[in-house]
Design an enzyme around this catalytic site. Sequence first.
Site, PDB file in Angstrom:
ATOM      1  N   HIS A  38       0.793  -1.160  -0.092  1.00  0.00           N
ATOM      2  CA  HIS A  38      -0.008   0.109  -0.026  1.00  0.00           C
ATOM      3  C   HIS A  38       0.893   1.280  -0.069  1.00  0.00           C
ATOM      4  CE1 HIS A  38      -3.001   3.132   1.086  1.00  0.00           C
ATOM      5  NE2 HIS A  38      -2.443   2.988   2.146  1.00  0.00           N
ATOM      6  N   HIS A  64       3.461   6.817   5.703  1.00  0.00           N
ATOM      7  CA  HIS A  64       2.301   7.696   6.053  1.00  0.00           C
ATOM      8  C   HIS A  64       1.719   6.760   7.149  1.00  0.00           C
ATOM      9  CE1 HIS A  64       0.175   5.312   3.172  1.00  0.00           C
ATOM     10  NE2 HIS A  64      -0.995   5.396   3.670  1.00  0.00           N
ATOM     11  N   ASP A  65       1.689   5.604   6.966  1.00  0.00           N
ATOM     12  CA  ASP A  65       1.004   4.773   7.839  1.00  0.00           C
ATOM     13  C   ASP A  65       1.471   4.223   9.196  1.00  0.00           C
ATOM     14  OD1 ASP A  65      -1.753   4.906   6.900  1.00  0.00           O
ATOM     15  OD2 ASP A  65      -1.447   3.325   5.655  1.00  0.00           O
ATOM     16  N   GLU A  68       0.511   5.807  12.636  1.00  0.00           N
ATOM     17  CA  GLU A  68      -0.923   5.305  13.026  1.00  0.00           C
ATOM     18  C   GLU A  68      -0.982   3.810  13.091  1.00  0.00           C
ATOM     19  OE1 GLU A  68      -3.903   7.538  10.539  1.00  0.00           O
ATOM     20  OE2 GLU A  68      -5.026   5.437  10.275  1.00  0.00           O
ATOM     21  N   ASP A  69      -0.600   3.113  12.377  1.00  0.00           N
ATOM     22  CA  ASP A  69      -0.563   1.424  12.296  1.00  0.00           C
ATOM     23  C   ASP A  69       0.307   0.642  12.865  1.00  0.00           C
ATOM     24  OD1 ASP A  69      -3.161   1.879  11.302  1.00  0.00           O
ATOM     25  OD2 ASP A  69      -2.728   1.580   9.430  1.00  0.00           O
ATOM     26  N   ASP A 125      -3.476   8.507  -1.302  1.00  0.00           N
ATOM     27  CA  ASP A 125      -3.792   7.549  -0.500  1.00  0.00           C
ATOM     28  C   ASP A 125      -5.213   7.044  -0.730  1.00  0.00           C
ATOM     29  OD1 ASP A 125      -3.632   5.765   1.784  1.00  0.00           O
ATOM     30  OD2 ASP A 125      -4.398   7.376   3.077  1.00  0.00           O
TER      31      ASP A 125
END
Length: 182
Positions: A38, A64-65, A68-69, A125
């Site tokens: 991704h 980017h994630d 957050e993840d 995204d």
Amino acid sequence: MTDDKNHMGTFIKAVAFAAEKHRNQRRKDAEASPYINHPIALADVLANEGGVVDPTVLCAAILHDTIEDTETTEDELRDAFGPEVTSIVLEVTDDKSLEKQVRKQLQVEHAPHLSPEAKLVKLADKICILRDILASPPADWPAQRKREYFDWAGRVIEGVRGVHPGLESIFDGLQRRSRELH
Ligand code: ZN
């Protein structure tokens, strides 16, 4: 990334960092693809469909994630990639302590106030996620849930319009394709 002229080296470092952080995660599609596909897809869309060459944006897309993840911290990103990349990643990071519906509403409200760099990452995204849903939707998503997702993504992207007309028209094409399917 003004103090680092080895852009390719830094970009590859971001890919390696994100691959390590996301190594045990899978996407929600029916085939449970490796998560790292991704963020790599985002950078691919930006560089090769959008012609975006800013290495700061491309590194932020790859990363980017991570906050957050994964368990990645802000300090860790700043030490490895500097303040500019880190601040773009933070701009596109949802606060996971909030309810999902609140987070989704905040994405809509925050989109117009993002930096141009964060708007590009946000746009790429959503393009990648819509493509994934069209090509290989999560196995447990009925048509209604897909529709709601596309509608919500459309509201978020309304807030970034003007940042990159070429990528926006790719997004609009995906929205049209989803309506033809329903
Ligand atoms: Zn993402």
